[in-house]
Scaffold this motif. Structure first.
Motif, PDB file in Angstrom:
ATOM      1  N   ARG A 268       0.923  -1.159  -0.293  1.00 12.49           N
ATOM      2  CA  ARG A 268      -0.346   0.271  -0.676  1.00 12.49           C
ATOM      3  C   ARG A 268       0.715   1.616  -0.432  1.00 12.49           C
ATOM      4  NH1 ARG A 268      -1.195   2.823   4.409  1.00 12.49           N
ATOM      5  NH2 ARG A 268      -0.776   1.883   5.585  1.00 12.49           N
ATOM      6  N   ILE A 269       1.576   1.124   1.280  1.00 15.44           N
ATOM      7  CA  ILE A 269       2.110   2.903   0.521  1.00 15.44           C
ATOM      8  C   ILE A 269       3.562   2.582  -0.541  1.00 15.44           C
ATOM      9  CG2 ILE A 269       4.854   2.906   1.862  1.00 15.44           C
ATOM     10  CD1 ILE A 269       3.303   2.450   5.089  1.00 15.44           C
ATOM     11  N   VAL A 270       3.911   1.843  -0.801  1.00 17.14           N
ATOM     12  CA  VAL A 270       5.196   1.754  -1.745  1.00 17.14           C
ATOM     13  C   VAL A 270       3.935   1.922  -3.142  1.00 17.14           C
ATOM     14  CG1 VAL A 270       6.220   0.422  -3.497  1.00 17.14           C
ATOM     15  CG2 VAL A 270       6.391  -0.605  -1.452  1.00 17.14           C
ATOM     16  N   VAL A 271       3.100   1.312  -3.409  1.00 17.42           N
ATOM     17  CA  VAL A 271       2.404   2.086  -4.640  1.00 17.42           C
ATOM     18  C   VAL A 271       1.395   3.372  -4.327  1.00 17.42           C
ATOM     19  CG1 VAL A 271      -0.682   2.400  -5.590  1.00 17.42           C
ATOM     20  CG2 VAL A 271       1.008  -0.020  -5.192  1.00 17.42           C
ATOM     21  N   ASN A 272       1.536   4.046  -2.864  1.00 14.36           N
ATOM     22  CA  ASN A 272       1.210   5.455  -3.127  1.00 14.36           C
ATOM     23  C   ASN A 272       2.685   6.324  -3.041  1.00 14.36           C
ATOM     24  OD1 ASN A 272      -1.382   5.274  -2.042  1.00 14.36           O
ATOM     25  ND2 ASN A 272      -1.351   5.185   0.011  1.00 14.36           N
ATOM     26  N   LEU A 273       4.058   5.789  -3.352  1.00 20.20           N
ATOM     27  CA  LEU A 273       4.678   6.973  -3.298  1.00 20.20           C
ATOM     28  C   LEU A 273       5.415   6.712  -4.672  1.00 20.20           C
ATOM     29  CD1 LEU A 273       7.071   5.825  -0.193  1.00 20.20           C
ATOM     30  CD2 LEU A 273       6.453   7.597  -0.234  1.00 20.20           C
ATOM     31  N   MET A 274       4.751   5.249  -5.433  1.00 19.35           N
ATOM     32  CA  MET A 274       5.034   5.748  -7.065  1.00 19.35           C
ATOM     33  C   MET A 274       4.309   6.451  -7.694  1.00 19.35           C
ATOM     34  SD  MET A 274       7.898   4.545  -6.951  1.00 19.35           S
ATOM     35  CE  MET A 274       7.768   4.765  -8.973  1.00 19.35           C
ATOM     36  N   LYS A 275       3.523   6.548  -7.140  1.00 18.25           N
ATOM     37  CA  LYS A 275       1.667   7.877  -7.082  1.00 18.25           C
ATOM     38  C   LYS A 275       2.465   9.051  -8.244  1.00 18.25           C
ATOM     39  CE  LYS A 275      -1.937   5.599  -5.426  1.00 18.25           C
ATOM     40  NZ  LYS A 275      -2.940   6.240  -4.486  1.00 18.25           N
ATOM     41  N   HIS A 276       3.798   9.383  -6.414  1.00 17.51           N
ATOM     42  CA  HIS A 276       4.583  10.920  -6.821  1.00 17.51           C
ATOM     43  C   HIS A 276       5.039  11.054  -7.246  1.00 17.51           C
ATOM     44  CE1 HIS A 276       2.851  11.612  -2.934  1.00 17.51           C
ATOM     45  NE2 HIS A 276       3.650  11.286  -2.665  1.00 17.51           N
ATOM     46  N   ARG A 293      -1.350  10.027 -14.647  1.00 14.76           N
ATOM     47  CA  ARG A 293      -1.763  10.556 -13.227  1.00 14.76           C
ATOM     48  C   ARG A 293      -2.995  10.876 -13.217  1.00 14.76           C
ATOM     49  NH1 ARG A 293      -1.128  16.107 -14.217  1.00 14.76           N
ATOM     50  NH2 ARG A 293      -3.230  16.720 -14.173  1.00 14.76           N
ATOM     51  N   ASP A 294      -4.082  10.744 -13.777  1.00 12.74           N
ATOM     52  CA  ASP A 294      -5.448   9.861 -13.112  1.00 12.74           C
ATOM     53  C   ASP A 294      -5.170   8.408 -13.232  1.00 12.74           C
ATOM     54  OD1 ASP A 294      -5.999  12.973 -13.151  1.00 12.74           O
ATOM     55  OD2 ASP A 294      -7.476  12.131 -15.243  1.00 12.74           O
ATOM     56  N   ARG A 295      -4.781   7.947 -13.720  1.00 11.89           N
ATOM     57  CA  ARG A 295      -5.108   6.489 -13.859  1.00 11.89           C
ATOM     58  C   ARG A 295      -3.800   6.043 -12.095  1.00 11.89           C
ATOM     59  NH1 ARG A 295      -4.102   2.272 -18.290  1.00 11.89           N
ATOM     60  NH2 ARG A 295      -3.862   1.218 -16.879  1.00 11.89           N
ATOM     61  N   VAL A 296      -2.832   6.526 -12.134  1.00 14.63           N
ATOM     62  CA  VAL A 296      -1.520   6.182 -11.298  1.00 14.63           C
ATOM     63  C   VAL A 296      -2.419   5.964 -10.043  1.00 14.63           C
ATOM     64  CG1 VAL A 296      -0.289   7.795 -10.983  1.00 14.63           C
ATOM     65  CG2 VAL A 296       0.801   5.305 -10.554  1.00 14.63           C
ATOM     66  N   HIS A 297      -3.238   7.503 -10.050  1.00 20.86           N
ATOM     67  CA  HIS A 297      -3.483   7.762  -8.894  1.00 20.86           C
ATOM     68  C   HIS A 297      -4.750   6.839  -8.339  1.00 20.86           C
ATOM     69  CE1 HIS A 297      -1.942  11.533  -7.052  1.00 20.86           C
ATOM     70  NE2 HIS A 297      -1.492  11.938  -8.509  1.00 20.86           N
ATOM     71  N   ARG A 298      -5.639   6.078  -9.329  1.00 18.06           N
ATOM     72  CA  ARG A 298      -6.610   5.443  -8.537  1.00 18.06           C
ATOM     73  C   ARG A 298      -6.441   4.158  -8.113  1.00 18.06           C
ATOM     74  NH1 ARG A 298      -9.388   7.792 -13.213  1.00 18.06           N
ATOM     75  NH2 ARG A 298      -8.784   5.608 -14.524  1.00 18.06           N
ATOM     76  N   ALA A 299      -4.734   3.786  -8.368  1.00 17.45           N
ATOM     77  CA  ALA A 299      -4.041   2.269  -8.663  1.00 17.45           C
ATOM     78  C   ALA A 299      -4.151   2.133  -7.531  1.00 17.45           C
ATOM     79  CB  ALA A 299      -2.884   2.189  -9.430  1.00 17.45           C
ATOM     80  N   THR A 300      -4.617   0.654  -6.731  1.00 17.54           N
ATOM     81  CA  THR A 300      -4.638   0.685  -4.961  1.00 17.54           C
ATOM     82  C   THR A 300      -3.758  -0.394  -4.669  1.00 17.54           C
ATOM     83  OG1 THR A 300      -6.437  -1.195  -5.713  1.00 17.54           O
ATOM     84  CG2 THR A 300      -7.343   1.115  -4.874  1.00 17.54           C
ATOM     85  N   ASN A 301      -3.152  -1.425  -6.001  1.00 13.97           N
ATOM     86  CA  ASN A 301      -2.777  -2.444  -5.416  1.00 13.97           C
ATOM     87  C   ASN A 301      -1.233  -2.386  -6.942  1.00 13.97           C
ATOM     88  OD1 ASN A 301      -3.594  -3.526  -8.069  1.00 13.97           O
ATOM     89  ND2 ASN A 301      -4.611  -4.234  -6.725  1.00 13.97           N
ATOM     90  N   PHE A 306       1.535  -1.779 -11.739  1.00 14.40           N
ATOM     91  CA  PHE A 306       2.101  -2.276 -13.158  1.00 14.40           C
ATOM     92  C   PHE A 306       1.452  -2.357 -14.586  1.00 14.40           C
ATOM     93  CE2 PHE A 306       4.648  -4.507  -9.818  1.00 14.40           C
ATOM     94  CZ  PHE A 306       5.606  -3.986 -10.073  1.00 14.40           C
ATOM     95  N   ALA A 307       0.222  -2.624 -14.050  1.00 13.75           N
ATOM     96  CA  ALA A 307      -0.507  -1.538 -15.140  1.00 13.75           C
ATOM     97  C   ALA A 307      -0.327  -0.396 -16.197  1.00 13.75           C
ATOM     98  CB  ALA A 307      -2.641  -2.121 -15.971  1.00 13.75           C
ATOM     99  N   VAL A 308       0.038   0.196 -15.202  1.00 16.71           N
ATOM    100  CA  VAL A 308       0.296   2.039 -15.736  1.00 16.71           C
ATOM    101  C   VAL A 308       1.621   1.845 -16.560  1.00 16.71           C
ATOM    102  CG1 VAL A 308       0.491   4.105 -14.855  1.00 16.71           C
ATOM    103  CG2 VAL A 308      -1.602   3.016 -13.493  1.00 16.71           C
ATOM    104  N   VAL A 309       2.325   1.584 -15.732  1.00 18.61           N
ATOM    105  CA  VAL A 309       3.307   1.408 -16.574  1.00 18.61           C
ATOM    106  C   VAL A 309       3.857   0.388 -17.588  1.00 18.61           C
ATOM    107  CG1 VAL A 309       6.229   0.388 -16.008  1.00 18.61           C
ATOM    108  CG2 VAL A 309       4.730   1.029 -13.761  1.00 18.61           C
TER     109      VAL A 309
END
Ligand SMILES: Cc1cc2nc3c(=O)[nH]c(=O)nc-3n(C[C@H](O)[C@H](O)[C@H](O)COP(=O)(O)O)c2cc1C
Length: 315
Positions: A268-276, A293-301, A306-309
């Motif tokens: 959860r924290i990795v995903v949140n930090l990676m949003k920035h 930006r919109d898609r990565v901000h919706r990511a929760t896992n 990785f789908a955004v990447v």
């Protein structure tokens, strides 16, 4: 190492472009990349001197560094010479430089007399530096702003006080505390610190390109330039400045950052930090930056991250 390069105390830096400490951003992966691309110095996120004295585990974790970060600076925030001295004595091996934060504008820091509040008290600023310098033989540096209230220029007085107390270099972010991050950086005001001290001056603020770097050095006559936001997702800026050749894709860099964060934090924290971080990489992608930006901000896992990447950062 070139003999005409920047030295902090007895520590020679390989480049005059340094990576800025940024809480929540300058984590292990970001710093690894900054260093890999040629930053002369990396610094930890700011760490509470008091927290270190009380052996707070989260505080101690912020001092971890990667194997390529030599030299490495630990940044402490403190309003107390006593806690500063104790914290410096507790720093782990592998920390080469101690930096004292006199620039943080956040209300929760300033209300305790820490961060940029010290710009109002050059005497205490000096006492904190003297305490840090007396507690180990590492060079002590200070990162500050121009002053507290807009127009109330204090950086020359504070720089002089900390130099007399034993500081080995000062970094000046060309804004006042009350500006937070608004307005433009005042390079002429940074230049006013040039003649106030003999120790190296490092100029900071709004450098986003090699051109900005050249302008900053020329107009401030600073010995070095610290780059923060302009390096996020754009670590190449350090290679462009130093002439280093580094051949890596953005995708490789993002995956490397995720790997580093995974070693320290839960999903959860990795995903949140990676949003920035992903948002920073996206800012260079015309047309799709907002979508990413919109898609990565919706990511929760991890799957969604990785789908955004995969969708936007090609192999
Ligand atoms: C999100 C964020 C976190 C920051 N955290 C720190 C910090 O922990 N310590 C510090 O000295 N400065 C911190 N800063 C300030 C930066 O180091 C730098 O002085 C500022 O961003 C201006 O430089 P830049 O325009 O190159 O980013 C932070 C800035 C940002 C945007």
């Amino acid at each position: 190492m070139k003999s005409d390069g920047l030295k902090i105390g007895n520590i020679a830096l390989s480049s005059r472009a340094l990576f800025a400490p940024m809480a929540g951003y300058s984590d292990l992966g970001a710093r690894y990349l900054a260093r890999l691309y040629g930053a002369g110095l990396t610094t930890s996120e700011m760490v509470s001197a008091k927290g270190l004295c009380y052996h707070n585990r989260e505080t101690e974790a912020l001092l971890a560094k990667t194997e390529i970060e030599t030299p490495f600076a630990a940044q402490l925030f403190s309003a107390s010479p006593e806690y500063t001295a104790k914290a410096v004595a507790l720093l782990p091996a592998g920390i080469d430089i101690v930096d004292i934060n006199m620039g943080c504008p956040a209300p929760k820091i300033v209300k305790n007399g820490e961060g940029s509040a010290l710009l109002k008290d050059p005497v205490l600023a000096g006492e904190i530096v003297a305490a840090a310098a007396g507690a180990s033989n590492r060079p002590v540096t200070v990162k500050m702003r121009l002053g507290y209230e807009i127009g109330d220029f204090a950086a020359d007085k504070v720089a002089r006080a900390v130099e007399q107390a034993g500081a080995a270099a000062v970094t000046v972010h060309g804004r006042y505390r009350d500006q937070m991050y608004a307005g433009v950086v005042d390079r002429a005001a940074i230049h006013r610190v040039r003649d106030a001290v003999k120790i190296p001056l490092i100029a900071n603020g709004d450098v986003r390109s090699v051109r900005d770097y050249d302008i900053m050095r020329k107009e401030t006559e600073a010995d070095g330039v610290m780059i923060g936001r302009g390096a996020l997702g754009n670590y190449r800026i350090f290679a462009d400045i130093s002439g280093k050749k580094v051949d890596r894709t953005e995708r490789e860099n993002i995956l490397l950052q995720i790997d580093f964060l995974k070693k320290q934090y839960p999903e959860r924290i990795v995903v949140n930090l990676m949003k920035h971080h992903v948002t920073a990489y996206a800012s260079g992608k015309a047309g799709v930056a907002k979508e990413i930006r919109d898609r990565v901000h919706r990511a929760t896992n991890y799957t969604e991250l990785f789908a955004v990447v995969d969708d936007y950062f090609s192999r």
